[in-house]
Design an enzyme around this catalytic site. Structure first.
Site, mmCIF file in Angstrom:
data_model
loop_
_atom_site.group_PDB
_atom_site.id
_atom_site.type_symbol
_atom_site.label_atom_id
_atom_site.label_comp_id
_atom_site.label_asym_id
_atom_site.label_seq_id
_atom_site.Cartn_x
_atom_site.Cartn_y
_atom_site.Cartn_z
ATOM 1 N N ARG A 238 6.777 -1.605 0.421
ATOM 2 C CA ARG A 238 6.613 -2.451 -0.765
ATOM 3 C C ARG A 238 7.739 -2.121 -1.745
ATOM 4 O O ARG A 238 8.115 -0.950 -1.895
ATOM 5 C CB ARG A 238 5.266 -2.184 -1.462
ATOM 6 C CG ARG A 238 4.052 -2.743 -0.730
ATOM 7 C CD ARG A 238 3.971 -4.274 -0.811
ATOM 8 N NE ARG A 238 2.769 -4.785 -0.199
ATOM 9 C CZ ARG A 238 2.659 -5.203 1.069
ATOM 10 N NH1 ARG A 238 3.715 -5.187 1.860
ATOM 11 N NH2 ARG A 238 1.509 -5.675 1.526
ATOM 12 N N GLU A 267 8.955 -10.421 -6.117
ATOM 13 C CA GLU A 267 9.137 -11.380 -5.019
ATOM 14 C C GLU A 267 8.541 -12.719 -5.412
ATOM 15 O O GLU A 267 7.468 -12.739 -6.016
ATOM 16 C CB GLU A 267 8.463 -10.850 -3.746
ATOM 17 C CG GLU A 267 9.091 -9.550 -3.249
ATOM 18 C CD GLU A 267 8.399 -8.988 -2.011
ATOM 19 O OE1 GLU A 267 7.487 -9.647 -1.471
ATOM 20 O OE2 GLU A 267 8.762 -7.891 -1.590
ATOM 21 N N HIS A 286 10.916 -10.629 2.830
ATOM 22 C CA HIS A 286 9.584 -10.097 3.179
ATOM 23 C C HIS A 286 9.053 -10.750 4.469
ATOM 24 O O HIS A 286 8.023 -11.418 4.467
ATOM 25 C CB HIS A 286 8.595 -10.306 2.023
ATOM 26 C CG HIS A 286 7.407 -9.400 2.100
ATOM 27 N ND1 HIS A 286 6.759 -8.927 0.981
ATOM 28 C CD2 HIS A 286 6.738 -8.876 3.168
ATOM 29 C CE1 HIS A 286 5.746 -8.153 1.354
ATOM 30 N NE2 HIS A 286 5.708 -8.110 2.671
HETATM 31 P P1 NAP Z 1 -1.015 3.304 7.453
HETATM 32 O O1 NAP Z 1 -1.251 3.400 8.916
HETATM 33 O O2 NAP Z 1 -2.159 3.527 6.514
HETATM 34 O O3 NAP Z 1 0.176 4.317 7.108
HETATM 35 C C1 NAP Z 1 0.501 4.715 5.813
HETATM 36 C C2 NAP Z 1 0.917 6.166 5.859
HETATM 37 O O4 NAP Z 1 1.350 6.563 4.556
HETATM 38 C C3 NAP Z 1 -0.239 7.100 6.259
HETATM 39 O O5 NAP Z 1 0.208 7.951 7.297
HETATM 40 C C4 NAP Z 1 -0.534 7.865 4.987
HETATM 41 O O6 NAP Z 1 -0.887 9.215 5.195
HETATM 42 C C5 NAP Z 1 0.804 7.831 4.275
HETATM 43 N N1 NAP Z 1 0.652 8.006 2.825
HETATM 44 C C6 NAP Z 1 -0.193 7.344 2.004
HETATM 45 N N2 NAP Z 1 -0.030 7.760 0.740
HETATM 46 C C7 NAP Z 1 0.938 8.709 0.774
HETATM 47 C C8 NAP Z 1 1.546 9.519 -0.194
HETATM 48 N N3 NAP Z 1 1.180 9.432 -1.496
HETATM 49 N N4 NAP Z 1 2.491 10.420 0.194
HETATM 50 C C9 NAP Z 1 2.840 10.512 1.503
HETATM 51 N N5 NAP Z 1 2.292 9.765 2.479
HETATM 52 C C10 NAP Z 1 1.363 8.872 2.115
HETATM 53 O O7 NAP Z 1 -0.432 1.877 7.072
HETATM 54 P P2 NAP Z 1 0.537 0.944 7.941
HETATM 55 O O8 NAP Z 1 -0.256 -0.016 8.723
HETATM 56 O O9 NAP Z 1 1.563 1.788 8.609
HETATM 57 O O10 NAP Z 1 1.218 0.107 6.743
HETATM 58 C C11 NAP Z 1 1.973 0.787 5.766
HETATM 59 C C12 NAP Z 1 2.405 -0.154 4.664
HETATM 60 O O11 NAP Z 1 3.425 -1.004 5.145
HETATM 61 C C13 NAP Z 1 1.333 -1.126 4.150
HETATM 62 O O12 NAP Z 1 0.492 -0.513 3.187
HETATM 63 C C14 NAP Z 1 2.143 -2.244 3.567
HETATM 64 O O13 NAP Z 1 2.378 -2.030 2.200
HETATM 65 C C15 NAP Z 1 3.472 -2.150 4.308
HETATM 66 N N6 NAP Z 1 3.688 -3.326 5.182
HETATM 67 C C16 NAP Z 1 4.753 -4.122 4.938
HETATM 68 C C17 NAP Z 1 4.972 -5.232 5.729
HETATM 69 C C18 NAP Z 1 6.138 -6.143 5.496
HETATM 70 O O14 NAP Z 1 6.023 -7.334 5.746
HETATM 71 N N7 NAP Z 1 7.268 -5.639 5.043
HETATM 72 C C19 NAP Z 1 4.100 -5.529 6.786
HETATM 73 C C20 NAP Z 1 3.027 -4.676 7.005
HETATM 74 C C21 NAP Z 1 2.830 -3.576 6.186
HETATM 75 P P3 NAP Z 1 -2.258 9.665 5.942
HETATM 76 O O15 NAP Z 1 -2.017 9.356 7.394
HETATM 77 O O16 NAP Z 1 -2.358 11.102 5.667
HETATM 78 O O17 NAP Z 1 -3.339 8.844 5.310
#
Ligand code: NAP
Length: 327
Positions: A238, A267, A286
């Site tokens: 993000r 955005e 995006h």
């Molecule tokens: P996810 O599986 O929940 O992975 C997020 C990771 O970040 C987890 O491993 C979490 O740690 C870690 N985390 C959370 N807060 C943190 C912090 N303060 N410091 C360090 N690490 C932290 O989510 P995902 O499915 O990979 O998606 C991640 C993000 O990608 C989404 O939230 C979204 O914003 C973004 N995204 C963007 C697009 C796009 O179109 N560009 C598409 C999809 C998603 P833990 O494992 O310990 O909980």
């Protein structure tokens, strides 16, 4: 008994809309400024469910929707929702993890490759008619294979990008993440680092943390100053996880070499933003999950989630599990 009302403000296929309409009274909105649309406000009064994305759901909007039981976001990120407020009101919030992981990881790796090999800049070079002789050092890029990839966030998408790097490109993987990931360390040889150490050591820094109060502006001027001058920064998470003026300054001064960006602080990107005009930036609108297959799968998951939730069954992906007290 009258059907429950569902407002849809994202893209669903005709089949998905028809499926929803079998169970619910469906109203489809396609405006760009729904938060200020009187017709949307009126419809909220009777809405039991919402299905959509890219609309910030504020407490003011929730006040207009006294019957609301569930929201099915067509996204994995839930930064557009006041999660605690929804939980306090007993409103279920659902998202679409997993189905978009691989596609978003493809986009992340696309940004790594395109920035390193200057693909967009050099495609423009041909279009301008500047390819008049053999290319030389002025057009050289950097290798990706064999380099060090630093993942900031090592969840589903972070791991999928790292897998591409480690298994496809022989990259060394570093990660900084809230919790340790021993299984990924074993699978990919990944090593956990404190954020500062990762920034200093990685050739590519790729951000995949969710946007939360703890991650807002996680990467700013200090963090860019720790990166190598040859370092490439990629944000697929993000825009607000990054201090954008600090990123622009780091790119302008050569503190870092290049950036690949799918997401921005605001955005659509404001026309005055210098980012898409900078030679060392690959900027995408995006499109992380934006393939036909994956957007259809995300929409289907949202349809499944709202259908289950409004029928009193536990949805597949429930973000605020505290709202669910049934056995
Ligand atoms: P996810 O599986 O929940 O992975 C997020 C990771 O970040 C987890 O491993 C979490 O740690 C870690 N985390 C959370 N807060 C943190 C912090 N303060 N410091 C360090 N690490 C932290 O989510 P995902 O499915 O990979 O998606 C991640 C993000 O990608 C989404 O939230 C979204 O914003 C973004 N995204 C963007 C697009 C796009 O179109 N560009 C598409 C999809 C998603 P833990 O494992 O310990 O909980």
């Amino acid at each position: 008994m009258s059907k429950k009302s569902v407002l849809v403000y994202g893209r669903l296929t005709d089949d998905q809309l028809a499926t929803l309409a079998r169970d619910f009274d469906v109203t489809h909105f396609s405006g760009t400024d729904l938060a200020n649309d009187p017709a949307f406000h009126k419809a909220l009064q009777g809405a039991h469910g919402l299905v959509g994305a890219s609309l910030a759901i504020t407490p003011d909007l929730l006040d207009m929707a006294p019957r609301l039981e569930a929201i099915a976001s067509v996204s994995v990120g839930v930064d557009n929702y006041p999660v605690e407020e929804l939980t306090r009101r007993g409103i279920l919030l659902c998202n679409t993890p997993d189905v978009l992981t691989e596609t978003t990881a493809d986009t992340g790796f696309l940004l790594i490759m395109a920035t390193a090999r200057r693909a967009v800049e050099l495609a423009e070079f041909i279009k301008r008619g500047d390819w008049e002789a053999g290319i030389g050092e002025a057009q050289f890029g950097s290798d990706v294979h064999g380099k060090t990839l630093g993942m900031v966030g090592f969840g589903r998408i972070g791991a999928a990008i790292a897998r591409r790097g480690a298994l496809g490109f022989g990259m060394k993987i570093l990660y900084s993440n809230a919790s340790p990931k021993p299984e990924l360390e074993a699978e990919l040889g990944a090593e956990r680092r404190e954020l500062d150490a990762l920034l200093a050591e990685a050739d590519f820094v790729c951000v995949t943390v969710p946007l939360t109060a703890a991650t807002e502006k996680l990467i700013g001027a200090r963090e860019f100053s720790l990166m190598k001058p040859s370092g490439i920064f990629v944000n697929i998470a993000r825009g607000k996880v990054v201090d954008e003026p600090a990123l622009i300054a780091a790119l302008e001064t050569g503190e870092i070499k290049a950036a690949g960006l799918d997401v921005f602080e605001q955005e659509p990107l404001p026309s005055e933003s210098p980012l898409p005009h900078m030679k060392n930036v690959v900027a995408l609108p995006h499109i992380g999950s934006a393939t036909t297959e994956t957007r259809n799968a995300m929409a289907q998951r949202a349809v499944d989630n709202i259908t289950l939730a409004l029928k009193g069954q536990r949805p597949i992906n429930l973000v605020n599990a505290d709202t669910w007290s049934k056995p």
